[in-house]
Each structure stands twice: as structure tokens, then as C-alpha cells.
Write a protein that holds these residues in place. Sequence first.
Motif, PDB file in Angstrom:
ATOM      1  N   LEU A  11       0.854  -1.191   0.000  1.00  0.00           N
ATOM      2  CA  LEU A  11       0.000   0.000   0.000  1.00  0.00           C
ATOM      3  C   LEU A  11       0.888   1.237   0.000  1.00  0.00           C
ATOM      4  N   VAL A  12       0.585   2.160  -0.890  1.00  0.00           N
ATOM      5  CA  VAL A  12       1.376   3.383  -1.000  1.00  0.00           C
ATOM      6  C   VAL A  12       0.445   4.543  -1.321  1.00  0.00           C
ATOM      7  N   GLN A  13       0.817   5.710  -0.916  1.00  0.00           N
ATOM      8  CA  GLN A  13       0.014   6.892  -1.230  1.00  0.00           C
ATOM      9  C   GLN A  13       0.302   7.362  -2.653  1.00  0.00           C
ATOM     10  N   GLY A  16       3.754   8.235  -4.572  1.00  0.00           N
ATOM     11  CA  GLY A  16       4.833   7.442  -4.014  1.00  0.00           C
ATOM     12  C   GLY A  16       5.427   6.460  -5.006  1.00  0.00           C
ATOM     13  N   SER A  17       6.348   5.644  -4.524  1.00  0.00           N
ATOM     14  CA  SER A  17       7.063   4.680  -5.367  1.00  0.00           C
ATOM     15  C   SER A  17       7.043   3.292  -4.739  1.00  0.00           C
ATOM     16  N   LEU A  18       7.130   2.305  -5.601  1.00  0.00           N
ATOM     17  CA  LEU A  18       7.302   0.923  -5.181  1.00  0.00           C
ATOM     18  C   LEU A  18       8.233   0.244  -6.170  1.00  0.00           C
ATOM     19  N   ASN A  84       7.229   4.730 -10.163  1.00  0.00           N
ATOM     20  CA  ASN A  84       7.281   6.053  -9.538  1.00  0.00           C
ATOM     21  C   ASN A  84       6.008   6.825  -9.846  1.00  0.00           C
ATOM     22  N   THR A  91      -3.607   0.812  -9.123  1.00  0.00           N
ATOM     23  CA  THR A  91      -3.999  -0.262  -8.210  1.00  0.00           C
ATOM     24  C   THR A  91      -4.404  -1.501  -8.986  1.00  0.00           C
ATOM     25  N   VAL A 118      -0.738  -4.374  -5.524  1.00  0.00           N
ATOM     26  CA  VAL A 118      -0.309  -2.988  -5.373  1.00  0.00           C
ATOM     27  C   VAL A 118      -1.557  -2.132  -5.190  1.00  0.00           C
ATOM     28  N   VAL A 120      -2.782   1.818  -4.402  1.00  0.00           N
ATOM     29  CA  VAL A 120      -2.383   3.219  -4.319  1.00  0.00           C
ATOM     30  C   VAL A 120      -3.567   4.023  -3.790  1.00  0.00           C
TER      31      VAL A 120
END
Length: 122
Positions: A11-13, A16-18, A84, A91, A118, A120
Amino acid sequence: QVQLVESGGGLVQAGGSLRLSCAASGRTFSDYYMAWFRQAPGKEREFVAGITWSGFRLGYPDSVKGRFTISRENAKNTVTLQMNSLKPEDTAVYYCAAGRGATNEARGYIYWGQGTQVTVSS
């Protein structure tokens, strides 16, 4: 037979990056063209990125161009997807795939990982 195991989802805002990783085992990794796909609920599986053994990258779709980068390390049998400037529409469940030819069509791939989620948030 090739086994693919993805990792790095989460989970990322938004913004953000993963970094997703795919570890391959089994037959010779360098024999295969590697790719990442994603699938959101109720949608078809979508090509995200692909790369040949030598590092040539198939064109990214407009939805991720400029934000996602695929790379591979043949010595480590791994392929990664750097993501990025993530957006809520990114998502999905992300899948690593291995195939014989450079294509953006899912039917062209022989082996698939189990996927990594993933998400977002906005």
C-alpha cells in the motif's frame, strides 16, 4: 519449467514509489523474454513492461510511460519493475511473466507468477 515469484507489492500513497521484484528459477532465465502485467478487478490483464535478455525494452503503454521502468539481472535471475509517481489507477495485482517472444499480449507468455497486490491510495 520456470517458477516465478513476485515480491514488493503493498500500500502506497499517490505520488509514491514501489519496486517490484520477480525471482525466477528452473530453466535458463536468459532464454526468456520477461514482462510485467497487471490486472485490476473487473478489467482485463494489461501489459505494463517487457524486456529481452539483452536489455531491450518493449515500448511502455501510455498509462505508465515515464513512470515505470523494467530491468533485469540475468546473473541473479531477477527482473524488477520500478514504479514512480504512482496513481490510484495503478492499483492492481501485478504479475511477472516469461515467454519466448517479445509481445505485449498475455497469450504470448508461458509462465506466470502468483501476483503481488499494489494498492495506491488517493
